[in-house]
Design a protein around this motif. Sequence first.
Motif, PDB file in Angstrom:
ATOM      1  N   THR A   1       0.828  -1.209   0.000  1.00 42.92           N
ATOM      2  CA  THR A   1       0.000   0.000   0.000  1.00 42.92           C
ATOM      3  C   THR A   1       0.862   1.258   0.000  1.00 42.92           C
ATOM      4  O   THR A   1       0.598   2.202  -0.740  1.00 42.92           O
ATOM      5  N   ILE A   2       1.899   1.245   0.818  1.00 43.75           N
ATOM      6  CA  ILE A   2       2.763   2.421   0.943  1.00 43.75           C
ATOM      7  C   ILE A   2       3.594   2.657  -0.322  1.00 43.75           C
ATOM      8  O   ILE A   2       3.763   3.784  -0.775  1.00 43.75           O
ATOM      9  N   SER A   3       4.091   1.589  -0.920  1.00 51.25           N
ATOM     10  CA  SER A   3       5.036   1.747  -2.026  1.00 51.25           C
ATOM     11  C   SER A   3       4.442   1.499  -3.406  1.00 51.25           C
ATOM     12  O   SER A   3       5.175   1.540  -4.396  1.00 51.25           O
TER      13      SER A   3
ATOM     14  N   SER B   1      -2.192  -0.329  -4.737  1.00 51.45           N
ATOM     15  CA  SER B   1      -2.416   0.237  -3.408  1.00 51.45           C
ATOM     16  C   SER B   1      -3.718  -0.289  -2.813  1.00 51.45           C
ATOM     17  O   SER B   1      -3.784  -0.623  -1.632  1.00 51.45           O
TER      18      SER B   1
ATOM     19  N   THR C   1      -4.102  -2.681   0.496  1.00 54.44           N
ATOM     20  CA  THR C   1      -4.991  -2.294   1.597  1.00 54.44           C
ATOM     21  C   THR C   1      -6.004  -3.398   1.880  1.00 54.44           C
ATOM     22  O   THR C   1      -6.239  -3.759   3.036  1.00 54.44           O
TER      23      THR C   1
END
Length: 79
Positions: free
Chosen positions: A25-27, A38, A42
């Motif tokens: 999700t972050i990258s 993303s 999630t």
Amino acid sequence: MPQDGIFRAIQIVLIATVVAGALLTISAEEVFGDPALSYVGTGAAVIAGAIYFFFRYLARREAKKRSVGKNGAKRDESL
């Protein structure tokens, strides 16, 4: 049940899935350039986290049953 090897393995895999989903999700946009990843990350983190907490609930319930059985005390059913 809480001390069973397979139970611990399932918990470890679920924790690893939550971590992997969070990292994805972050990258996702910066590294892969795809915002859909993303959402996938999630979703994977949320679903694995929910299943993990369900397994924790089952473990606590089983531990409570076993402790009541060992002590020989009767459970309070008035709740």
